[in-house]
Write an enzyme that holds these catalytic residues in place. Sequence first.
Site, mmCIF file in Angstrom:
data_model
loop_
_atom_site.group_PDB
_atom_site.id
_atom_site.type_symbol
_atom_site.label_atom_id
_atom_site.label_comp_id
_atom_site.label_asym_id
_atom_site.label_seq_id
_atom_site.Cartn_x
_atom_site.Cartn_y
_atom_site.Cartn_z
ATOM 1 N N HIS A 148 0.807 -1.218 0.000
ATOM 2 C CA HIS A 148 0.000 0.000 0.000
ATOM 3 C C HIS A 148 0.841 1.270 0.000
ATOM 4 C CE1 HIS A 148 -4.163 -1.660 1.021
ATOM 5 N NE2 HIS A 148 -4.022 -1.388 -0.246
ATOM 6 N N CYS A 175 -6.187 -6.987 -14.698
ATOM 7 C CA CYS A 175 -5.871 -5.703 -14.066
ATOM 8 C C CYS A 175 -4.582 -5.709 -13.245
ATOM 9 C CB CYS A 175 -7.032 -5.241 -13.192
ATOM 10 S SG CYS A 175 -7.408 -6.370 -11.854
HETATM 11 C C1 PEP Z 1 -3.769 -8.201 -8.469
HETATM 12 O O1 PEP Z 1 -3.593 -9.010 -7.549
HETATM 13 O O2 PEP Z 1 -3.344 -8.365 -9.634
HETATM 14 C C2 PEP Z 1 -4.518 -6.953 -8.216
HETATM 15 C C3 PEP Z 1 -4.858 -6.143 -9.184
HETATM 16 O O3 PEP Z 1 -4.766 -6.675 -6.912
HETATM 17 P P1 PEP Z 1 -3.726 -5.908 -5.950
HETATM 18 O O4 PEP Z 1 -4.419 -4.656 -5.490
HETATM 19 O O5 PEP Z 1 -3.571 -6.913 -4.854
HETATM 20 O O6 PEP Z 1 -2.476 -5.633 -6.718
#
Ligand code: PEP
Length: 759
Positions: free
Chosen positions: A374, A685
Site C-alpha cells: 500500500h 488488471c
Molecule cells: C492483483 O492481484 O493483480 C490486483 C490487481 O490486486 P492488488 O491490489 O492486490 O495488486
Amino acid sequence: MKKRNVDLVCDIAELISLADAGRDRRELLRKVVTSVAGHMQADVCSIYIYDEEEQQLTLRATQGLDQSAIGQVTLRLGEGITGRAIRELRPICVGSASTSASYKFFPGIHEEDYEAFLAVPILRGLRRIGALVVQAREANYFTSNDVKALRAIAAQLATMIENVQLLSEAREEAASAATAAAPKKTITDGIIRGRSASTGTARGQAYTLDSVSADSCALPDPNAEPHTAEDFERAVEKTAEQIEQLQRQTSEELADVAVLIFSAHLLILEDQQFTGRIANLIRTGTEGVKAIATVVHEYVEIFSKSKMPLIREKVLDVKDLGNRLTRNLLNEEASECDYRGQIIIAHELLPSDILKLSAENVEGFIVSSGVTSHNAIISRSLGIPMVAVSREQADGIPDGEEMLMDAEQGIIYLRPSREVHAKYEELDSAWKMLHNAADMKKKTRTRCGARVGIHANINLLSDLKLAREFKAEGVGLYRSEFPFIVRNDFPTEEEQYVIYKKLVDEMKGKPVTFRTLDIGGDKMLSYYSNVNEANPFLGMRAIRFSLRNKDIFSQQLRAFLRAGADADTRIMFPLISSVDDFCAARDIVHECMNGLDAEGVEYNPETKLGAMMELPSAVEVVDELAAEADFLSIGSNDLIQYMLAVDRTNEMVSNLYLAHHPAILRAIHRIVTAGLTHGKDVSICGDLSADSRMLPFLLGIGLRKFSIDIVNAPTVQRLVNSVDLKEAEEIAGIMLDFGRVSEVEAFLLDRNLAPDVEA
Ligand code: PEP
Ligand code: MG
C-alpha cells in the site's frame, strides 16, 4: 569490416581450452572480451560475474570501458539492462540504450557514448554465473545473429567460470574489504543501492524525520537573543495557521483520503501538557529549540511504547510538529516549513504519513523498514519516488546531504556530480517522451483492426486526472481500501458514497469497476487489529474479511450501489476461492438492493457482479464461476503469487516470480476461455496487463480488456497497434504447448531478436 561470429565461437573454444590447462583466469577473461569485441566489431565488450550470496553482478573484465571500473561497477539483480538480463535469464538486445527504461547510468565510465546494447546471461542450467555484454556507438547495431553467437559463447564461458576460482576470489575480496572497513561499508563511492518502491527521479537534501531529539536539533546562534515564552506562543499560532491551511488544501486536492488528516497535529498543538510544558521550560531558562526537542522527545517515547497502534502512529505527527515549531521559532521563511527540496529518510512510514508529507511538498522518500504494497501504491499514485534501503544505509546518510535518487533503479547518489545531473535530465526527458498523453488516440486497435479497451487502475481520486488525460476508456479497477487505511475508524456509508459518487461523476458516463475492500496480507487497518496472524497472506484477507464482517461489507456495497445510480458500474470481489464465496457475496449484494428498494433509495439495479481470479482454486472451478458471475477480472499479481507460492514482495525469491511460467499461461488461458464460452466479459488488471512481452499472448488467447497504471497507456497502445491477431493466436498456441519455463523463455527470446526491442 564484417562481423565474424563463427570464427569468434571457435576462438573462444580455444581460449577455454587454455583455461582448462590452468591459465590465469583474469587474463583469460581479458582475452575473451578482447576477442569478442574484435570479432563482433563492437566498441565495448564486458564480463560481469554474479555473486549468489550478495545477489550482485560485478564488472570483472572490459574492453572499451574505463579499466578503473573493473571491480568497482556493481549491479543488483534486475538493475539496468544487464541486471534485468540476468534476473530474467534471457538476452536483452536494445537498439537505443539511452531511451530504454532499464538503462542504468554509471558516472565516469563513459558508457553513455554507446547506444546499442546486448546483454546475455551466462548460465549453468538455471544457475546464474554472470553476464556477457557488448555495446556499440551506432544505434541498432546488433542483429539476431549476434544474439545467437553471444549466447553460444556465454554457454561455453559458463563452465569455465564456474569451475574455477573467480567466484571465490570475488568473495575473498569482498570479505577482506568488509573486515578492513568495520562497521560494514554500506555506501560505496557516494552511491547507495536500495530497492525501488515508487519510480521517478528525485533531487533534494536529505532530511531524517526520525532525528528530532534534544541532541540532534541545530541550536541557534549562541550570541542571538534567547527566545522567550512569548516567542514560542507566536510560533504555536503560526504553526496552527499553517496546519489549518494545509488541511484545507489537502481536503480539496485529496478529498477521498485527506479528511482531517492533520487533526492529530492540531490536537497535540492544543494540548497544554505539550505546548504548556514547552513554554514552562523556556520560562525556567531552557533554550527554546532545546525545550521543544525535549518535550517532543518525551512524547515520542510515550507514543512509541503504546500498545495501541493508533497511538504509535502519532509518533511521526509529533516529530513533524516539533520540526515546524522549531522552524517557526527560529523565524525561518514560511516556505521552509514544508519539505520542498527535501528527500525524507524515515525508518517507517504509514500511508497517512505519505499523504501528509506529500501535501507538504516532499520530493522523495527513503525508508528503511521494508515497503508494504500500500505504501508503494500510494507513493506511485502521488508521483513521489520511494526507495527502500537497509537501516545501516539510511543511518549512513548525513542530514542536509545533496542527493539524486533514481527510484526506477533504486539508486541514491550522494553529492551527485554535474555529469550525473545532466544524464538524469536526459533520461527524464526520454521517459516523458515515451509516456506522452498527447500521443494517445481515443480508441485502441490491433494492426488488423480489432478493438482493445485500455482502462485505468485507480487508487486515489487524484488519479482520475491522469485517467482523463490518457483517455482511459473506463476504470477497470478501483482499489477501494485507501479511504479505509488513512482513517481512524471505518468510514461511514455516507462518507464512502461521497467518494464513490465523485469517482463515477468524474468518469462522465464511462464504465467504473469498484473492487470491494481488499485488506489483510500486508495491508492492515491500524484500528482493526484484533487478529494476529502467523500467515497473513493466507489469512483474513479481502473477501474473507468482508464476509466475516457483514455490516462493514454491506455499508460498502450500499455506497457502491447508490453511487452507481444512472451510471455504468460494476462491483468485483477480490480473492474469490470458490463459487460458494462468490454466491455468498452476491447474496449480500442482493440483500442490500432489497434494503435500498424498501427505503426508496436510488441505486443501480443493473450493477454487474464479478469475481477476481487470483487463486489457483478459483481457476479450477472457473467454468462454474463464469456461469455464475457477470464478469471475471484477472488479478495477475496475486494469481502469480499464489499459483507459484512466491511472495511478490520478497526479493529473495523474486527470480521465481515468473509471469511466463507455463502454469500461469495455461491458467490465464483457461480463465479467458471459460469467460468467452459463457459469453462473459473477461479483463486483466494486475501488472501483467502492461507487460510488453506478454501482450501478444494475452491478445492471442482472446483478452480484449486491459486495466493498467494509466501512465503506461501510450506504450501499451503502441504495442497493440503493432499486433496482428492471427499472428498473436499462433504465438499463443505455441506458448501454451510448452511445459517448461526455459522453453517459454527461449521462444520469447527468439521472437524478440529484432534490435530495439527489449526482449
Ligand atoms: C492483483 O492481484 O493483480 C490486483 C490487481 O490486486 P492488488 O491490489 O492486490 O495488486
Ligand atoms: Mg490482488
